[in-house]
Design an enzyme around this catalytic site. Sequence first.
Site, mmCIF file in Angstrom:
data_model
loop_
_atom_site.group_PDB
_atom_site.id
_atom_site.type_symbol
_atom_site.label_atom_id
_atom_site.label_comp_id
_atom_site.label_asym_id
_atom_site.label_seq_id
_atom_site.Cartn_x
_atom_site.Cartn_y
_atom_site.Cartn_z
ATOM 1 N N CYS A 1 0.844 -1.198 0.000
ATOM 2 C CA CYS A 1 0.000 0.000 0.000
ATOM 3 C C CYS A 1 0.883 1.252 0.000
ATOM 4 O O CYS A 1 1.996 1.240 0.518
ATOM 5 C CB CYS A 1 -0.912 0.002 1.228
ATOM 6 S SG CYS A 1 -2.068 1.398 1.252
ATOM 7 N N ASP B 1 0.446 3.742 1.736
ATOM 8 C CA ASP B 1 0.410 4.316 3.084
ATOM 9 C C ASP B 1 1.823 4.582 3.632
ATOM 10 O O ASP B 1 2.675 3.693 3.620
ATOM 11 C CB ASP B 1 -0.334 3.345 4.015
ATOM 12 C CG ASP B 1 -0.718 3.981 5.335
ATOM 13 O OD1 ASP B 1 0.190 4.488 6.043
ATOM 14 O OD2 ASP B 1 -1.915 3.986 5.667
ATOM 15 N N ARG C 1 2.939 4.754 6.437
ATOM 16 C CA ARG C 1 3.335 4.011 7.644
ATOM 17 C C ARG C 1 3.801 2.596 7.348
ATOM 18 O O ARG C 1 4.132 1.838 8.262
ATOM 19 C CB ARG C 1 2.145 3.974 8.619
ATOM 20 C CG ARG C 1 1.675 5.347 9.043
ATOM 21 C CD ARG C 1 0.314 5.284 9.702
ATOM 22 N NE ARG C 1 -0.722 4.834 8.758
ATOM 23 C CZ ARG C 1 -1.995 4.624 9.094
ATOM 24 N NH1 ARG C 1 -2.384 4.779 10.354
ATOM 25 N NH2 ARG C 1 -2.871 4.226 8.201
ATOM 26 N N HIS D 1 -2.192 -4.044 4.938
ATOM 27 C CA HIS D 1 -2.001 -3.644 6.343
ATOM 28 C C HIS D 1 -3.346 -3.350 6.976
ATOM 29 O O HIS D 1 -4.268 -2.866 6.318
ATOM 30 C CB HIS D 1 -1.067 -2.421 6.434
ATOM 31 C CG HIS D 1 -1.655 -1.175 5.858
ATOM 32 N ND1 HIS D 1 -2.185 -0.169 6.630
ATOM 33 C CD2 HIS D 1 -1.835 -0.784 4.569
ATOM 34 C CE1 HIS D 1 -2.639 0.796 5.843
ATOM 35 N NE2 HIS D 1 -2.442 0.460 4.592
ATOM 36 N N CYS E 1 -6.110 0.001 6.942
ATOM 37 C CA CYS E 1 -5.899 0.541 5.597
ATOM 38 C C CYS E 1 -7.061 1.468 5.224
ATOM 39 O O CYS E 1 -8.218 1.033 5.161
ATOM 40 C CB CYS E 1 -5.773 -0.594 4.585
ATOM 41 S SG CYS E 1 -5.447 -0.005 2.904
HETATM 42 CO CO CO Z 1 -3.485 1.136 2.993
#
Ligand code: CO
Length: 219
Positions: free
Chosen positions: A43, A45, A47, A99, A102
């Site tokens: 992803c 993302d 993090r 994750h 998400c």
């Molecule tokens: Co995500």
Amino acid sequence: MEKSISKLLENNKSWAIRKKNNDPDFFNDLANGQSPDYLWIGCSDSRVPAEVITGAKPGELFVHRNIANMVVHSDMNLLSVLSYAVEVLKVKHIIVCGHYECGGVMAAMGNKQYGLIDNWLRHIKDVYRYHHKELDSISDTNTRARRFVELNVTEQVRDLGKSSIVQNAWKKKQSLHIHGWVYDIKDGVINDLKVSATSPEDLHAVYHLDNEIETVKVK
Ligand code: CO
């Protein structure tokens, strides 16, 4: 320049110096080419940084990231990365790493409109529909979201197997294993879903492709 941005460049300079001091050949070796064993599909993302959470070094992971780690079989970006990784770099493993928490998956669970991204989230909604019996039976929203994340990763693993790129590699007896993982932002630990695809037998027969198309000769 904005201070926070210039900080990134300063960090980069000191990192490059540190690396070179530790190993004078570090950058020369990398400049000679790459032969990573892993393709990471994760992803976007911020993090979930692939190399940081796996301890991988530069040169070890070939990386593709998009919102909610999707394998969309008409996405030219994904297909190009997949083709290069499998056919040229000959990676041995493809890891789809989702994750928990998400945002893309959670948005796909709801009905709110966000704009253009709704058309991307549609692919995730389709995963919900395939698994609606199981997901609808989970009353706790958080538990349902976590399970949805896992099922989404599982479907992306299968979608890789359905691709002509992966199926042709398997036909050539190229060693290529596909894994489904989920990273937990709350404790930093990756959960191996133990869903994998290693041959067409892991897929419904309708997705099996015969031998590669023959080149059409122009007279
Ligand atoms: Co995500």
